[in-house]
Write a protein that holds these residues in place. Structure first.
Motif, PDB file in Angstrom:
ATOM      1  N   ARG A 170       0.804  -1.219   0.000  1.00 37.00           N
ATOM      2  CA  ARG A 170       0.000   0.000   0.000  1.00 37.00           C
ATOM      3  C   ARG A 170       0.841   1.276   0.000  1.00 37.00           C
ATOM      4  O   ARG A 170       0.304   2.372  -0.173  1.00 37.00           O
ATOM      5  CB  ARG A 170      -0.909   0.011   1.247  1.00 37.00           C
ATOM      6  N   SER A 230      -5.399   3.960   6.086  1.00 33.87           N
ATOM      7  CA  SER A 230      -6.825   4.229   5.915  1.00 33.87           C
ATOM      8  C   SER A 230      -7.645   2.944   5.886  1.00 33.87           C
ATOM      9  O   SER A 230      -7.104   1.835   5.825  1.00 33.87           O
ATOM     10  CB  SER A 230      -7.055   4.995   4.610  1.00 33.87           C
ATOM     11  N   LYS A 231      -8.960   3.113   5.884  1.00 37.18           N
ATOM     12  CA  LYS A 231      -9.854   1.967   5.744  1.00 37.18           C
ATOM     13  C   LYS A 231      -9.673   1.297   4.387  1.00 37.18           C
ATOM     14  O   LYS A 231      -9.825   0.075   4.263  1.00 37.18           O
ATOM     15  CB  LYS A 231     -11.312   2.418   5.935  1.00 37.18           C
ATOM     16  N   ASP A 232      -9.367   2.086   3.367  1.00 37.45           N
ATOM     17  CA  ASP A 232      -9.111   1.510   2.043  1.00 37.45           C
ATOM     18  C   ASP A 232      -7.889   0.600   2.078  1.00 37.45           C
ATOM     19  O   ASP A 232      -7.861  -0.452   1.435  1.00 37.45           O
ATOM     20  CB  ASP A 232      -8.900   2.617   1.008  1.00 37.45           C
ATOM     21  N   ASP A 233      -6.867   1.012   2.836  1.00 31.14           N
ATOM     22  CA  ASP A 233      -5.669   0.184   2.974  1.00 31.14           C
ATOM     23  C   ASP A 233      -6.017  -1.127   3.681  1.00 31.14           C
ATOM     24  O   ASP A 233      -5.581  -2.206   3.265  1.00 31.14           O
ATOM     25  CB  ASP A 233      -4.580   0.927   3.748  1.00 31.14           C
ATOM     26  N   ALA A 236      -7.881  -3.361   1.263  1.00 31.63           N
ATOM     27  CA  ALA A 236      -7.028  -3.915   0.208  1.00 31.63           C
ATOM     28  C   ALA A 236      -6.178  -5.066   0.732  1.00 31.63           C
ATOM     29  O   ALA A 236      -6.019  -6.102   0.068  1.00 31.63           O
ATOM     30  CB  ALA A 236      -6.142  -2.822  -0.376  1.00 31.63           C
ATOM     31  N   GLN A 268      -2.679  -3.096  -5.847  1.00 32.87           N
ATOM     32  CA  GLN A 268      -3.817  -2.720  -6.693  1.00 32.87           C
ATOM     33  C   GLN A 268      -3.407  -1.864  -7.890  1.00 32.87           C
ATOM     34  O   GLN A 268      -3.950  -0.780  -8.136  1.00 32.87           O
ATOM     35  CB  GLN A 268      -4.886  -2.001  -5.863  1.00 32.87           C
TER      36      GLN A 268
END
Length: 273
Positions: free
Chosen positions: A105, A116-119, A122, A160
Motif C-alpha cells: 500500500r 486508511s480503511k481503504d488500505d 485492500a 492494486q
C-alpha cells in the motif's frame, strides 16, 4: 475496471557486463490481457521482465508506459500503475505476513498520509484471495516456501495496480496451488481488467492461462501471439531444442505440448545412386 495502459518495448537491448542478454527486441503487450513469457533457461525472460519494471536500465532502446520511458517516471508514480513480483524476493527479518502485505500500500500513501480503511480493505482482500489470512500474525521467515510465495503474491495484489508483472509466480507451489494462483490471476484480469505479464516455465500452464504468449530464444523474440499460434511443435523444437507433439487440450481447447525427448538435427547422408 482498471484504466487501460499501453506497455511497449522498442528495439530493446539489455545485458550484464560484457554479455548481451536481450538483443534489439520489439514487443507490444496487449492491454487488459494475460501475457506469458516462455523460453529456455538463461534466454532472457527474467531480464526482460526486470527491464519492464525499470529495475534494469537498457543499453539501448526503450520500455514505454503510455508513451513515456519507464526510467523517466518517478518511482512512486510508476508503482501506483505497475506492480512487480520478482523472482525469489527477500523479506526483512522478523516481519509478519500482515506487515509485508501492507507494504503493497506504500505507493498509495503520501508523505504524511495515515493508514486508511481503504488500505485495510485492500490488505484483507489480498490475504483472503491468496488464502493467507490465517497466517497474518506469523513471521514470514517461519513459513514454508509455498506459503511465502502466496504471501508475496498477496503483497502484489494489495498494491492494486493496473499492470502486474510476475516472475515465475508458481515457484515453490505444488500443482494444486499453482492452479489456484493462476486462477486467481485470471480472475483478477477478468474482473478488473488488470494487464498481467508473467514468466512461466510450464508451457502447458502458460498456454492454458495466457491470452498472449511470447517466446524468447537466445535473447530475441521468436514468436508472439495467441497460444495456438505460438505453442507449435516447430517453436518448441527451436526454442527448447526438444522433440514434441502438440495436440488440443480437450478440457480447455488450448494447445497441449507432449514432450518426446531431446531434439537433435542430423543431416541425412546422401544415398548412392
Amino acid at each position: 475496471m482498471t484504466a487501460s495502459h499501453s506497455l511497449n518495448i522498442e528495439n530493446l537491448t539489455l545485458g550484464y557486463g560484457d554479455r548481451t542478454v536481450i538483443d534489439a527486441l520489439d514487443l507490444v503487450v496487449p492491454a487488459g490481457k494475460v501475457t506469458a513469457i516462455i523460453g529456455a533457461n538463461a534466454c532472457g525472460k527474467s531480464t526482460l521482465l526486470r527491464s519492464m519494471s525499470r529495475l534494469l536500465a537498457p543499453r539501448s532502446g526503450h520500455v514505454l508506459l503510455d508513451g513515456k520511458a519507464v526510467h523517466s517516471i518517478p518511482a512512486k508514480q510508476l508503482a501506483r500503475t505497475l506492480g512487480l513480483l520478482p523472482q525469489s524476493p527477500i523479506a526483512p527479518e522478523g516481519i509478519t505476513v500482515a506487515d509485508l502485505v501492507g507494504r503493497g500500500r506504500h505507493p498509495h500513501q503520501g508523505i504524511f498520509a495515515r493508514w486508511s480503511k481503504d488500505d485495510d480493505a485492500a490488505v484483507a482482500a489480498a490475504l483472503d484471495a491468496t488464502e493467507t489470512a490465517a497466517l497474518a500474525d506469523r513471521a514470514v521467515d517461519e513459513l514454508s516456501g509455498g506459503q511465502r510465495q502466496r504471501v508475496w503474491i498477496a503483497m502484489a495484489l494489495a498494491q492494486q495496480t493496473d499492470l502486474l508483472l510476475l516472475d515465475e509466480p508458481t515457484t515453490f507451489l505444488d500443482v494444486s496451488h499453482q492452479i489456484e494462483v493462476l486462477d486467481l490471476l485470471t480472475d483478477l484480469n477478468r474482473s478488473r481488467g488488470t494487464t498481467i505479464v508473467m514468466v512461466l516455465h510450464d508451457l502447458n500452464l502458460a498456454a492454458r492461462y495466457a491470452d498472449h504468449l511470447v517466446a524468447v530464444a537466445d535473447g530475441k523474440l521468436h514468436a508472439a501471439g495467441r497460444p495456438e499460434d505460438v505453442l507449435t511443435e516447430a517453436t518448441v523444437r527451436i526454442v527448447f531444442g526438444m522433440d514434441n507433439m502438440v495436440i488440443t487440450d480437450p478440457s480447455s481447447g488450448k494447445p497441449l505440448m507432449l514432450p518426446l525427448g531431446r531434439h537433435h538435427v542430423v543431416e541425412a547422408e546422401p544415398t548412392a545412386s
